[in-house]
Design a protein around this motif. Structure first.
Motif, mmCIF file in Angstrom:
data_model
loop_
_atom_site.group_PDB
_atom_site.id
_atom_site.type_symbol
_atom_site.label_atom_id
_atom_site.label_comp_id
_atom_site.label_asym_id
_atom_site.label_seq_id
_atom_site.Cartn_x
_atom_site.Cartn_y
_atom_site.Cartn_z
ATOM 1 N N VAL A 26 34.712 41.426 47.575
ATOM 2 C CA VAL A 26 34.846 42.311 48.742
ATOM 3 C C VAL A 26 33.465 42.743 49.243
ATOM 4 O O VAL A 26 33.236 42.841 50.446
ATOM 5 C CB VAL A 26 35.738 43.530 48.424
ATOM 6 N N PHE A 46 32.242 40.015 51.300
ATOM 7 C CA PHE A 46 32.989 40.013 52.562
ATOM 8 C C PHE A 46 32.405 41.042 53.527
ATOM 9 O O PHE A 46 32.197 40.758 54.712
ATOM 10 C CB PHE A 46 34.461 40.325 52.267
ATOM 11 N N LEU A 47 32.117 42.218 53.007
ATOM 12 C CA LEU A 47 31.601 43.289 53.875
ATOM 13 C C LEU A 47 30.158 43.010 54.309
ATOM 14 O O LEU A 47 29.780 43.289 55.451
ATOM 15 C CB LEU A 47 31.700 44.640 53.168
ATOM 16 N N LEU A 52 43.458 37.360 46.066
ATOM 17 C CA LEU A 52 42.569 38.141 46.928
ATOM 18 C C LEU A 52 42.022 37.296 48.073
ATOM 19 O O LEU A 52 41.880 37.787 49.201
ATOM 20 C CB LEU A 52 41.409 38.712 46.095
ATOM 21 N N GLU A 80 43.386 35.012 49.762
ATOM 22 C CA GLU A 80 44.331 34.940 50.888
ATOM 23 C C GLU A 80 44.347 36.242 51.663
ATOM 24 O O GLU A 80 44.425 36.247 52.901
ATOM 25 C CB GLU A 80 45.754 34.664 50.370
ATOM 26 N N VAL A 81 44.280 37.348 50.945
ATOM 27 C CA VAL A 81 44.283 38.654 51.603
ATOM 28 C C VAL A 81 43.044 38.779 52.495
ATOM 29 O O VAL A 81 43.130 39.164 53.667
ATOM 30 C CB VAL A 81 44.334 39.789 50.560
ATOM 31 N N LEU A 82 41.892 38.404 51.949
ATOM 32 C CA LEU A 82 40.653 38.524 52.733
ATOM 33 C C LEU A 82 40.682 37.576 53.928
ATOM 34 O O LEU A 82 40.193 37.907 55.013
ATOM 35 C CB LEU A 82 39.431 38.245 51.849
ATOM 36 N N ASP A 123 43.301 36.754 55.563
ATOM 37 C CA ASP A 123 44.158 37.393 56.569
ATOM 38 C C ASP A 123 43.426 38.536 57.273
ATOM 39 O O ASP A 123 43.629 38.759 58.472
ATOM 40 C CB ASP A 123 45.440 37.922 55.911
ATOM 41 N N VAL A 124 42.604 39.251 56.521
ATOM 42 C CA VAL A 124 41.808 40.310 57.168
ATOM 43 C C VAL A 124 40.914 39.665 58.221
ATOM 44 O O VAL A 124 40.831 40.122 59.371
ATOM 45 C CB VAL A 124 40.941 41.085 56.144
ATOM 46 N N ASP A 128 43.474 37.969 61.053
ATOM 47 C CA ASP A 128 44.448 38.774 61.803
ATOM 48 C C ASP A 128 43.945 40.176 62.134
ATOM 49 O O ASP A 128 44.328 40.738 63.164
ATOM 50 C CB ASP A 128 45.749 38.920 60.990
ATOM 51 N N ILE A 129 43.145 40.741 61.253
ATOM 52 C CA ILE A 129 42.803 42.159 61.430
ATOM 53 C C ILE A 129 41.469 42.354 62.148
ATOM 54 O O ILE A 129 41.394 43.090 63.133
ATOM 55 C CB ILE A 129 42.841 42.889 60.064
ATOM 56 N N LEU A 130 40.431 41.682 61.696
ATOM 57 C CA LEU A 130 39.119 41.918 62.332
ATOM 58 C C LEU A 130 39.152 41.745 63.847
ATOM 59 O O LEU A 130 38.575 42.575 64.560
ATOM 60 C CB LEU A 130 38.039 41.020 61.708
#
Lengths: 504, 504
Positions: A27, A30-31, A68, A70-72, A74-75, A78-80
């Motif tokens: 993470v 990622f950030l 994780l 897959e979750v990242l 999707d972030v 779809d989210i960013l």
């Protein structure tokens, strides 16, 4: 004592240190990537429709856990693209909401340790660090010692100014009702200006002050949109004569709309004379008081305040959330907000004797549970030091000065109210629209929409004296002079287009 | 447009991606080490004096920034020894406050992105993810669809149950006052049991309900310390006959003291009949509803509730803070809590037409600013899935069952109230103390002090029917059967010592 029963769930190890570290490092990367790329996103995606994300996501939580990665992913996908990027260096809307490496590190410690300092005994060092760090902050900002623990007052870290307002309103209200009886709640009156943040009116409503007892005192350009003490005095005297009970006056240092400053000393004198609680809301501009050259706004009269609040989470490199609230009478606060149920009785609160009192912070706020915010603010202060924080503030003030001068030098524009901190309020005012206010507003709305529509910057507006005003709130952790120069270029280009379209 | 002015502060780069990553990785390693070693700390240091940390730290913030390594070393040396270690696997006090790798990862995303979804437009995907995730949670727990967005209600993520209570009390109050006039605030009455969390009384006080209008209905062993609906009905009818206005009834699923469950359906019927707002507080036990075998407590009658809240930050692997609040009438909530100042007017709220409405979450809570909690809860649900979360709950319930049986099988002890979830309430009751309640309490106090004094476990107490009761609240993310077996061994050993000392 018998054998271990069969436990089909022994595979659930949610805090396995190695798995924790692996996920957390991912993470962090990622950030870091996000911060590297944040200026490539539209600051605010202009073409989003409400409901977009809901359509992309399943209707229910998954039955089985997912990796994780897959979750990242999707972030990322779809989210960013659907966020407004508050950490973009070209985010100039509302007020800044600073993130920083130190604020993040401090929050990680808070979230990772995950202790709950509602009672001293429930995590002594966490409660005590909070008492230390609010005193550090108060000293840095030049607050009078009567608001600090070291001077007989004290402070607490809450989540927002709104909470601070609700708590202090409750304290002021109950101090009054203890003398007058509860039915006097119908007579209590609170005062603010037409520039005071809406949260104050909401807070007054929450604590049961009749909405009709909320006095909004008009401001004007003559006082720089500060709350005129004389008008407050007149209103208070009229109310008192009519049988009302003046309760609470909210002064603001750095209003949300325009960055205006209320005259704290003069307001404090009115409050004192009429036994009102004076709260000073320095949510945004309080951070600037770390620099001596901005200190007087908050300092001059602060010794008359019953409470002062400011948000390190805005412009002080402390990730959301963190609001400092200081009070002169800790007893007024805690006698309104304390509870003492059996399941919270504990050593610290019952055996202090004449030793230093243990602080049970549950009695300083709305909620029982709370986060270890103190470690976050402490890491920020340690990592940047007073000098680093001053440099951070001055960097933005320097950029705001430059922008203000650039606007003033362009005859198509005007600065609407003189800048005090890092917020510049301006508008297009082409000479051919003199006298045509509606058209002038339309031109400015169009300019703002055009600029925001590019995704290369995001600003918000305000309306003062009926005029539509564009706000450039400088203060992002990554925002520096070049971004401010870029937004001015962008504004000038879009102004050309808009004025041409209107044939001005 | 002119050259860059001299900027002495260009060295302040608080979000430099490489520096951010370096610092953050170091904190991850620090925390992984903490989780590896947390069971080596005393769960709660028994010998701390208030003021210890304050003496160790300087009186003011440093002038110049300091290296992260020094800060972390100070955390290790000065702060960790003064904490109560809520993440210790032998922490059995209050209620659990779960941390997890997924909760931490989710919080890192929230804190790192640092967006502020107070308005839909202020970060659309963040606001929408919240609507998605509260529906996911509601479905997982078996809530009726009328409390979900998909069924005409809706939910919000707040910081605590206390906030949820203040918001729903405000909504209920203003719905009543809109009909009756503000002076009726003096007539509004709220109802709860003697087991209801103290936060409810505090919340009622904050919103201006006269303290004398707070009705505490006694419970007893006969009803398992659940709130008897018949007694509520009697109290409500008496109040109504006396000209009061019954406003709000708080039912609890899993009380703090004993884990008792109020009969939601019966209470809901009383509330309906008298036009009262029914709130169901499932702060702790709501998490158990993810398992079908625990669902009925929350589900049976939930369709009569105006609002339901529960805390994923307790026993649902979601780091503090996160409280789900669902309401049947979103309009009741938002009409009490909305504000619409000029500086927040925006596209999303003004142009929805007959498209899906954009949610401005500022109108669903006390504060304006807020954190992106949705991504935290979403990561937890994605990473563990419903199956993983059920396994997490069942692991602790299995351990609690084992402990309850062990206590019941030891004739020196008694289980005070039958266990429903993972909280076991018990006490020493040596036969020779039958009839000597004061001495029996003293023995139990001493036992608890002795156990906590070892640092090998931390439990808290409760008093019911005048009896001092020890609470073992199982639920830590690292707590498994072995830790529960260990604390039982510890309790037995200390019981031997205490009973010997009392010659029992």
């Amino acid at each position: 004592m018998g054998s271990l029963p069969l436990d089909a769930s022994s595979s659930v190890r949610p805090l396995d240190p190695e798995a924790f570290a692996g996920d957390s490092h991912a993470v962090v990367e990622f950030l870091a990537e996000y911060y590297r790329d944040v200026d490539k996103f539209p600051v605010r995606a202009a073409d989003l429709e409400p409901g977009r994300l809901r359509k992309l996501l399943p209707n229910s939580a998954p039955e089985h856990g997912e990796p994780l990665e897959e979750v990242l992913e999707d972030v990322r996908r779809d989210i960013l693209p659907g966020l407004t990027h508050w950490q973009s260096p070209s985010f100039f809307a509302y007020f800044p909401m600073n993130a920083s490496a130190a604020g993040f590190a401090g929050e990680m410690l808070s979230v990772g340790l995950n202790v709950v300092p509602f009672l001293w005994a429930a995590s002594p060092a966490a409660a005590e660090l909070e008492t230390v760090v609010v005193d550090w902050m108060g000293k840095l900002l030049g607050l009078p010692s009567r608001l600090l623990f070291s001077g007989g007052g004290g402070g607490v870290l809450q989540g927002s100014t709104c909470e601070a307002v609700v708590c202090t309103l409750t304290a002021a209200r109950d101090r009054a009702l203890a003398k007058l009886g509860h039915e006097a709640i119908l007579k209590l009156v609170v005062y603010a200006s037409d520039q005071t943040h809406a949260t104050f009116q909401k807070g007054a409503r929450i604590v049961g002050i009749p909405p009709s007892n909320f006095r909004v005192i008009p401001t004007s350009a003559a006082s720089g949109y500060g709350l005129p003490a004389g008008a407050v005095r007149v209103a208070v005297e009229r109310d008192a004569a009519a049988g009302f009970v003046p309760l609470y006056l909210c002064a603001t240092v750095g209003t949300t709309g325009l960055g205006a400053v209320d005259p704290v000393r003069e307001l404090g004198e009115v409050a004192r004379r009429h036994g009102m609680w004076l709260h000073v809301d320095a949510a945004y501009a309080g951070s600037a008081a770390v620099c001596p050259e901005f200190r007087e706004y908050l300092q001059d009269g602060a010794e008359l305040a019953d409470s002062v609040s400011m948000n390190p989470h805005k412009w002080f490199l402390t990730n959301n959330d963190c609001c400092c609230l200081w009070v002169a009478s800790t007893a007024a606060l805690t006698s309104a907000l304390s509870t003492d149920p059996e399941y919270l009785k504990n050593v610290g609160t019952t055996t202090t004797g004449n030793k230093p009192a243990a602080i049970d912070y549950k009695d300083w706020q709305i909620s029982l549970s709370r986060r270890f915010r103190a470690i976050k603010l402490w890491v920020v202060l340690r990592r940047y030091g007073a000098a680093g924080l001053r440099a951070h503030i001055r960097r933005h003030v320097t950029a705001a000065k430059w922008f203000e001068r650039a606007v003033a030098a362009d005859e198509r524009f005007e600065v609407v109210v003189p800048r005090k901190f890092s917020l510049v309020c301006f508008r297009l005012r082409p000479s051919r629209l003199a006298g045509n206010d509606a058209m002038n507003d339309a031109v400015n709305r169009e300019l703002l929409t055009a600029v925001n529509g590019t995704g290369r910057a995001f600003m918000t507006h305000f309306v003062v004296d009926g005029k539509f005003v564009i706000r450039l709130a400088i203060g992002g952790a990554m925002t520096d002079m070049q971004h401010v120069m870029d937004v001015w270029d962008l504004l000038q280009g879009k102004a050309d287009e808009v004025l041409q379209r209107y044939q001005l």
